[in-house]
Design an enzyme around this catalytic site. Structure first.
Site, PDB file in Angstrom:
ATOM      1  N   GLU A   1       0.820  -1.206   0.000  1.00 16.72           N
ATOM      2  CA  GLU A   1       0.000   0.000   0.000  1.00 16.72           C
ATOM      3  C   GLU A   1       0.865   1.273   0.000  1.00 16.72           C
ATOM      4  O   GLU A   1       1.750   1.436   0.842  1.00 16.72           O
ATOM      5  CB  GLU A   1      -0.923  -0.026   1.231  1.00 16.72           C
ATOM      6  CG  GLU A   1      -1.809   1.193   1.399  1.00 16.72           C
ATOM      7  CD  GLU A   1      -2.720   1.455   0.205  1.00 16.72           C
ATOM      8  OE1 GLU A   1      -3.359   0.521  -0.279  1.00 16.72           O
ATOM      9  OE2 GLU A   1      -2.797   2.622  -0.226  1.00 16.72           O
TER      10      GLU A   1
ATOM     11  N   THR B   1      -5.879   1.767  -5.390  1.00 15.25           N
ATOM     12  CA  THR B   1      -5.516   0.346  -5.282  1.00 15.25           C
ATOM     13  C   THR B   1      -6.231  -0.490  -6.340  1.00 15.25           C
ATOM     14  O   THR B   1      -5.628  -1.376  -6.960  1.00 15.25           O
ATOM     15  CB  THR B   1      -5.895  -0.245  -3.908  1.00 15.25           C
ATOM     16  OG1 THR B   1      -5.362   0.568  -2.883  1.00 15.25           O
ATOM     17  CG2 THR B   1      -5.360  -1.661  -3.748  1.00 15.25           C
TER      18      THR B   1
ATOM     19  N   HIS C   1      -1.417   3.312   4.799  1.00 13.50           N
ATOM     20  CA  HIS C   1      -2.441   4.041   4.041  1.00 13.50           C
ATOM     21  C   HIS C   1      -2.603   5.423   4.651  1.00 13.50           C
ATOM     22  O   HIS C   1      -2.548   5.570   5.877  1.00 13.50           O
ATOM     23  CB  HIS C   1      -3.768   3.271   4.092  1.00 13.50           C
ATOM     24  CG  HIS C   1      -4.777   3.746   3.093  1.00 13.50           C
ATOM     25  ND1 HIS C   1      -5.404   4.961   3.197  1.00 13.50           N
ATOM     26  CD2 HIS C   1      -5.247   3.165   1.962  1.00 13.50           C
ATOM     27  CE1 HIS C   1      -6.227   5.107   2.174  1.00 13.50           C
ATOM     28  NE2 HIS C   1      -6.143   4.040   1.405  1.00 13.50           N
TER      29      HIS C   1
ATOM     30  N   ASP D   1       1.488   0.078  -4.906  1.00 13.00           N
ATOM     31  CA  ASP D   1       0.288   0.201  -5.735  1.00 13.00           C
ATOM     32  C   ASP D   1       0.112   1.576  -6.374  1.00 13.00           C
ATOM     33  O   ASP D   1      -0.365   1.692  -7.501  1.00 13.00           O
ATOM     34  CB  ASP D   1      -0.978  -0.260  -4.985  1.00 13.00           C
ATOM     35  CG  ASP D   1      -1.305   0.534  -3.729  1.00 13.00           C
ATOM     36  OD1 ASP D   1      -0.497   1.387  -3.311  1.00 13.00           O
ATOM     37  OD2 ASP D   1      -2.391   0.284  -3.156  1.00 13.00           O
ATOM     38  N   HIS D   2       0.502   2.635  -5.651  1.00 11.19           N
ATOM     39  CA  HIS D   2       0.331   4.005  -6.166  1.00 11.19           C
ATOM     40  C   HIS D   2       1.058   4.942  -5.216  1.00 11.19           C
ATOM     41  O   HIS D   2       1.568   4.500  -4.187  1.00 11.19           O
ATOM     42  CB  HIS D   2      -1.150   4.378  -6.282  1.00 11.19           C
ATOM     43  CG  HIS D   2      -1.922   4.088  -5.024  1.00 11.19           C
ATOM     44  ND1 HIS D   2      -1.807   4.847  -3.888  1.00 11.19           N
ATOM     45  CD2 HIS D   2      -2.779   3.088  -4.714  1.00 11.19           C
ATOM     46  CE1 HIS D   2      -2.577   4.342  -2.939  1.00 11.19           C
ATOM     47  NE2 HIS D   2      -3.161   3.256  -3.409  1.00 11.19           N
TER      48      HIS D   2
END
Ligand code: GP9
Ligand code: MN
Length: 419
Positions: free
Chosen positions: A38, A82, A197, A256-257
């Site tokens: 994440e 995600t 996150h 993921d990003h």
């Protein structure tokens, strides 16, 4: 569906290659353990905060003989975050420029990795300690042919073992081991972590490093949660080994990003020691780590080619030696010599081996300097026709358009694939 022949022709001409890389089949019949890390960005790898390493375990993997580390690997996600990264990985198609394809096109037909691997005998499962309806996963996973989703209810979640979005990553991995052991082999398993996150909350007792000191609490708190995730992955490797799940698997780890948005650029420039974050820097910050760990392989290295999430599907399938001849996709096997040499971001910006195109500006990728155009008649974001970036920009637009056509037209419905 009459765009299909044109799209097929484009893919045959520009994406696919006949020759197999020498990595084809090196992981034949191995289990795949895919870790969706994440919000993990590449700038933390082999870097420090307050004089301390941020990701000691992942740093060690960059030098590990069984691990390939791709240092110029980009996320290509948009608003679906995600879920967009999952979409890219499973399909090697681009997510949508607005909204989340997981919500708007969940009823489509796809030809995703779980389906292709399923035909080769693989069982595909996803582990994620969140509600199954988040990002509409329950619907979309059906369309992607995921066999089973282990969501929140598969875990023992208490106040003590949770923070922020839910179950902390260490108990998440720990509790996943039993489930993993119960699976039929070979399996394709994906683990979606949660602790790192936004807004990057972490109780004091889980902090191994101190936050950074800047005007952005988000950036400051990012470092301790990244470290926590790094430790959770290290612990997971140890648990896989202790439970005999390691040897017959390959482990893939992917950010993921981004975790730190452009809203925090002042703090980010302070951290990076730069005067300002230019569009060039902003693009470089979209790099996310990508690791492929093959136990016993011995030939791992740091790879520098430009690469991205669009490449994951063809790369993994080739490692497993699974053919997908008639497939339609837009990435390349990262171990193949014959690859297209650019990565398209969803907003039309791109990174090629030579150039970075961002905010309408064509940069030299090595120097970071703006490329001098012959006739500088470019206004704002419209690039001069003779700009060095123009040919790739046109191809990127075409490619994103074809991907959109496939998705909006639900065109996989009209295609047949080999068994
Ligand atoms: C939610 C988790 C986080 O289940 O995947 O989603 P994000 O906000 O990063 O897209
Ligand atoms: Mn995410």
């Amino acid at each position: 569906g009459n765009e299909i022949p044109e799209i097929k022709a484009y893919v045959e001409e520009n994406i696919k290659t006949d020759q197999k890389s020498d990595m084809f089949g090196v992981a034949k019949n191995k289990n795949v353990i895919f870790i969706n890390a994440e919000s993990l960005q590449s700038f933390v790898i082999n870097d420090e905060v307050n004089g301390e390493e941020i990701t000691p375990f992942l740093n060690s993997l960059t030098e590990d003989e069984d691990t390939y580390y791709f240092e110029n690997f980009y996320h290509q996600t948009e608003q679906g975050k995600t879920s967009d990264s999952e979409f890219l990985v499973e399909n090697s198609l681009y997510p949508l420029s607005r909204g989340a394809v997981f919500f708007t096109q969940a009823q489509n037909e796809y030809h995703a990795m779980p389906e292709i691997m399923g035909k080769a005998g693989y069982n595909s499962v996803v582990f994620h300690a969140n509600n199954k309806t988040f990002w509409n996963r329950d619907q979309m996973y059906e369309s992607l042919d995921v066999d089973k989703f282990y969501g929140e209810e598969a875990y023992e979640v208490t106040e003590d073992n949770s923070v922020g979005w839910g179950l902390k990553d260490k108990p998440f991995f720990e509790q996943s081991i039993d489930h993993l052991q119960s699976l039929d082999e070979p399996y394709y398993s994906k683990f979606i972590t949660l602790t790192n996150h936004f807004p990057f909350e972490l109780p004091e007792e889980d902090r191994s490093i101190e936050p950074y000191d800047s005007n952005s609490a988000t950036l400051n708190n990012y470092f301790p949660t990244v470290r926590y995730m790094d430790e959770s992955i290290e612990q997971f490797f140890a648990q896989l080994k202790a439970n005999g799940l390691y040897e017959d698997s390959i482990i893939v780890i992917m950010g993921d990003h981004y975790g730190i948005s452009a809203n925090h650029n002042r703090a980010m420039s302070q951290y990076l020691g730069e005067e300002e974050i230019t569009p060039f820097d902003q693009t470089q910050l979209q790099r996310v780590p990508f690791f492929i760990h093959i136990p016993g392989h011995g030939k791992g290295e740091v790879r520098s080619e430009v690469s991205g999430q669009i490449d994951v599907k063809p790369t993994i399938l080739n490692l497993l030696g699974i053919e997908h001849q008639n497939d339609i996709y837009f990435g390349n096997d990262l171990f193949s010599e014959d690859r297209k040499d650019y990565i398209a971001l969803r907003n039309g910006d791109f990174i090629s081996e030579d150039y970075i195109f961002a905010s309408g500006i064509c940069y030299d990728r090595q120097s970071g300097e703006q490329v001098k155009e012959e006739s500088d008649d470019s206004i704002d974001s419209s690039l001069a026709e003779d700009s060095a970036c123009t040919p790739i920009k046109k191809q990127v637009e075409q490619e994103l358009g074809y991907s959109d056509d496939l998705i909006y037209g639900d065109l996989f419905r009209f295609m047949e694939f080999e068994k």
